[in-house]
Design a protein around this motif. Structure first.
Motif, PDB file in Angstrom:
ATOM      1  N   ALA A  83       8.957  10.359  15.104  1.00  0.00           N
ATOM      2  CA  ALA A  83       9.699   9.111  15.061  1.00  0.00           C
ATOM      3  C   ALA A  83      11.204   9.323  15.004  1.00  0.00           C
ATOM      4  O   ALA A  83      11.958   8.368  15.106  1.00  0.00           O
ATOM      5  N   GLN A  84      11.671  10.558  14.852  1.00  0.00           N
ATOM      6  CA  GLN A  84      13.112  10.818  14.826  1.00  0.00           C
ATOM      7  C   GLN A  84      13.752  10.452  16.156  1.00  0.00           C
ATOM      8  O   GLN A  84      14.887   9.986  16.197  1.00  0.00           O
ATOM      9  N   LEU A  85      13.033  10.640  17.238  1.00  0.00           N
ATOM     10  CA  LEU A  85      13.563  10.271  18.543  1.00  0.00           C
ATOM     11  C   LEU A  85      13.755   8.771  18.661  1.00  0.00           C
ATOM     12  O   LEU A  85      14.638   8.311  19.381  1.00  0.00           O
ATOM     13  N   ASN A  86      12.941   8.005  17.958  1.00  0.00           N
ATOM     14  CA  ASN A  86      13.095   6.562  17.958  1.00  0.00           C
ATOM     15  C   ASN A  86      14.442   6.159  17.357  1.00  0.00           C
ATOM     16  O   ASN A  86      15.138   5.293  17.876  1.00  0.00           O
ATOM     17  N   GLY A  87      14.825   6.783  16.267  1.00  0.00           N
ATOM     18  CA  GLY A  87      16.125   6.510  15.662  1.00  0.00           C
ATOM     19  C   GLY A  87      17.271   6.923  16.566  1.00  0.00           C
ATOM     20  O   GLY A  87      18.263   6.207  16.696  1.00  0.00           O
ATOM     21  N   LEU A  88      17.113   8.056  17.212  1.00  0.00           N
ATOM     22  CA  LEU A  88      18.139   8.531  18.139  1.00  0.00           C
ATOM     23  C   LEU A  88      18.296   7.571  19.311  1.00  0.00           C
ATOM     24  O   LEU A  88      19.415   7.221  19.713  1.00  0.00           O
ATOM     25  N   TYR A  89      17.189   7.116  19.853  1.00  0.00           N
ATOM     26  CA  TYR A  89      17.208   6.174  20.979  1.00  0.00           C
ATOM     27  C   TYR A  89      17.846   4.849  20.576  1.00  0.00           C
ATOM     28  O   TYR A  89      18.717   4.322  21.277  1.00  0.00           O
ATOM     29  N   ASN A  90      17.432   4.290  19.437  1.00  0.00           N
ATOM     30  CA  ASN A  90      17.989   3.014  18.989  1.00  0.00           C
ATOM     31  C   ASN A  90      19.477   3.128  18.684  1.00  0.00           C
ATOM     32  O   ASN A  90      20.245   2.199  18.940  1.00  0.00           O
ATOM     33  N   GLY A  91      19.902   4.260  18.144  1.00  0.00           N
ATOM     34  CA  GLY A  91      21.320   4.463  17.884  1.00  0.00           C
ATOM     35  C   GLY A  91      22.137   4.527  19.163  1.00  0.00           C
ATOM     36  O   GLY A  91      23.218   3.948  19.256  1.00  0.00           O
ATOM     37  N   ALA A  92      21.608   5.215  20.172  1.00  0.00           N
ATOM     38  CA  ALA A  92      22.332   5.316  21.443  1.00  0.00           C
ATOM     39  C   ALA A  92      22.410   3.967  22.143  1.00  0.00           C
ATOM     40  O   ALA A  92      23.461   3.586  22.680  1.00  0.00           O
ATOM     41  N   ILE A  93      21.331   3.204  22.141  1.00  0.00           N
ATOM     42  CA  ILE A  93      21.322   1.892  22.789  1.00  0.00           C
ATOM     43  C   ILE A  93      22.240   0.926  22.044  1.00  0.00           C
ATOM     44  O   ILE A  93      23.009   0.172  22.652  1.00  0.00           O
ATOM     45  N   GLY A  94      22.184   0.915  20.730  1.00  0.00           N
ATOM     46  CA  GLY A  94      23.078   0.050  19.951  1.00  0.00           C
ATOM     47  C   GLY A  94      24.536   0.428  20.141  1.00  0.00           C
ATOM     48  O   GLY A  94      25.407  -0.445  20.221  1.00  0.00           O
ATOM     49  N   GLY A  95      24.822   1.732  20.229  1.00  0.00           N
ATOM     50  CA  GLY A  95      26.193   2.173  20.479  1.00  0.00           C
ATOM     51  C   GLY A  95      26.694   1.719  21.840  1.00  0.00           C
ATOM     52  O   GLY A  95      27.852   1.307  21.989  1.00  0.00           O
ATOM     53  N   ALA A  96      25.835   1.779  22.844  1.00  0.00           N
ATOM     54  CA  ALA A  96      26.231   1.329  24.186  1.00  0.00           C
ATOM     55  C   ALA A  96      26.476  -0.180  24.206  1.00  0.00           C
ATOM     56  O   ALA A  96      27.442  -0.661  24.810  1.00  0.00           O
ATOM     57  N   MET A  97      25.631  -0.950  23.525  1.00  0.00           N
ATOM     58  CA  MET A  97      25.815  -2.401  23.513  1.00  0.00           C
ATOM     59  C   MET A  97      27.061  -2.801  22.726  1.00  0.00           C
ATOM     60  O   MET A  97      27.789  -3.715  23.123  1.00  0.00           O
ATOM     61  N   GLY A  98      27.328  -2.129  21.614  1.00  0.00           N
ATOM     62  CA  GLY A  98      28.541  -2.412  20.846  1.00  0.00           C
ATOM     63  C   GLY A  98      29.796  -2.059  21.617  1.00  0.00           C
ATOM     64  O   GLY A  98      30.805  -2.769  21.545  1.00  0.00           O
ATOM     65  N   THR A  99      29.726  -0.969  22.382  1.00  0.00           N
ATOM     66  CA  THR A  99      30.855  -0.584  23.223  1.00  0.00           C
ATOM     67  C   THR A  99      31.124  -1.652  24.279  1.00  0.00           C
ATOM     68  O   THR A  99      32.272  -2.027  24.534  1.00  0.00           O
ATOM     69  N   MET A 100      30.060  -2.155  24.876  1.00  0.00           N
ATOM     70  CA  MET A 100      30.231  -3.201  25.902  1.00  0.00           C
ATOM     71  C   MET A 100      30.803  -4.479  25.303  1.00  0.00           C
ATOM     72  O   MET A 100      31.697  -5.095  25.890  1.00  0.00           O
ATOM     73  N   LEU A 101      30.309  -4.894  24.142  1.00  0.00           N
ATOM     74  CA  LEU A 101      30.830  -6.112  23.528  1.00  0.00           C
ATOM     75  C   LEU A 101      32.290  -5.937  23.130  1.00  0.00           C
ATOM     76  O   LEU A 101      33.102  -6.848  23.322  1.00  0.00           O
ATOM     77  N   GLY A 102      32.641  -4.794  22.588  1.00  0.00           N
ATOM     78  CA  GLY A 102      34.043  -4.548  22.235  1.00  0.00           C
ATOM     79  C   GLY A 102      34.952  -4.561  23.445  1.00  0.00           C
ATOM     80  O   GLY A 102      36.064  -5.098  23.400  1.00  0.00           O
ATOM     81  N   ALA A 103      34.486  -4.000  24.565  1.00  0.00           N
ATOM     82  CA  ALA A 103      35.289  -4.020  25.788  1.00  0.00           C
ATOM     83  C   ALA A 103      35.450  -5.438  26.318  1.00  0.00           C
ATOM     84  O   ALA A 103      36.528  -5.815  26.791  1.00  0.00           O
ATOM     85  N   VAL A 104      34.410  -6.246  26.224  1.00  0.00           N
ATOM     86  CA  VAL A 104      34.500  -7.632  26.690  1.00  0.00           C
ATOM     87  C   VAL A 104      35.396  -8.457  25.771  1.00  0.00           C
ATOM     88  O   VAL A 104      36.134  -9.327  26.243  1.00  0.00           O
ATOM     89  N   LEU A 105      35.374  -8.189  24.472  1.00  0.00           N
ATOM     90  CA  LEU A 105      36.263  -8.911  23.568  1.00  0.00           C
ATOM     91  C   LEU A 105      37.721  -8.593  23.842  1.00  0.00           C
ATOM     92  O   LEU A 105      38.599  -9.446  23.681  1.00  0.00           O
ATOM     93  N   GLN A 106      37.996  -7.371  24.266  1.00  0.00           N
ATOM     94  CA  GLN A 106      39.372  -7.001  24.593  1.00  0.00           C
ATOM     95  C   GLN A 106      39.808  -7.546  25.942  1.00  0.00           C
ATOM     96  O   GLN A 106      40.955  -7.936  26.112  1.00  0.00           O
ATOM     97  N   ASN A 107      38.908  -7.553  26.912  1.00  0.00           N
ATOM     98  CA  ASN A 107      39.235  -8.011  28.260  1.00  0.00           C
ATOM     99  C   ASN A 107      38.094  -8.897  28.770  1.00  0.00           C
ATOM    100  O   ASN A 107      37.167  -8.398  29.396  1.00  0.00           O
ATOM    101  N   PRO A 108      38.154 -10.198  28.510  1.00  0.00           N
ATOM    102  CA  PRO A 108      37.064 -11.084  28.924  1.00  0.00           C
ATOM    103  C   PRO A 108      36.886 -11.175  30.441  1.00  0.00           C
ATOM    104  O   PRO A 108      35.845 -11.624  30.910  1.00  0.00           O
ATOM    105  N   ALA A 109      37.857 -10.733  31.194  1.00  0.00           N
ATOM    106  CA  ALA A 109      37.741 -10.784  32.656  1.00  0.00           C
ATOM    107  C   ALA A 109      36.671  -9.820  33.166  1.00  0.00           C
ATOM    108  O   ALA A 109      36.234  -9.948  34.312  1.00  0.00           O
TER     109      ALA A 109
END
Length: 147
Positions: A83-109
């Protein structure tokens, strides 16, 4: 900027407390319960703190993805080996989604949000709402761990 630092420190303290509580009570619960809690915490933590990192340091996209993966690995260590891979996978996916939201908040275009709507967006409202939601989730997890 200071507001984002205050929100991230508030959420960081709560995360530290819940991590040590989970580590202390790790053997009291079955694997399924621990897996659900760790998946929830990992996804939300990596999402929220990656968004904070992008808002604080706009060009460090790789660092926020690495932070998400690192947080997933740390919470995945609370689980047994497969199950350690599950945590690694969820962390990577959450990091990618947070990165996208932060980029959109900075530049909504980036999402083709019209300029009129982008000007009306409050940059502090979305991170504040996310921080409050994160605190509520951590409180409900702490409530579920009481004995």
């Amino acid at each position: 900027m200071l507001f984002i630092l205050l929100l991230s420190s508030w959420n960081g303290v709560e995360l530290y407390r819940i991590y040590h509580l989970l580590k202390k009570k790790q053997l009291l619960f079955d694997d399924h319960f621990t897996l659900v809690i760790c998946m929830t915490i990992t996804m939300l933590t990596s999402f929220l703190f990656s968004m904070y990192l992008i808002l604080l340091f706009p060009g460090f996209y790789g660092a926020s993805l690495l932070f998400g993966t690192w947080s997933g690995w740390n919470f995945g260590k609370l689980l047994r080996n497969p199950a350690q891979l599950n945590g690694l996978y969820n962390g990577a996916i959450g990091g990618a989604m947070g990165t996208m939201l932060g980029a959109v908040l900075q530049n909504p275009a980036l999402c083709r949000i019209p300029v009129e709507s982008a000007a009306a967006m409050d940059l502090a409202a979305i991170p504040f709402a996310a921080a409050c939601f994160y605190a509520c989730i951590l409180l409900s997890i702490r409530y579920s761990l009481r004995m």
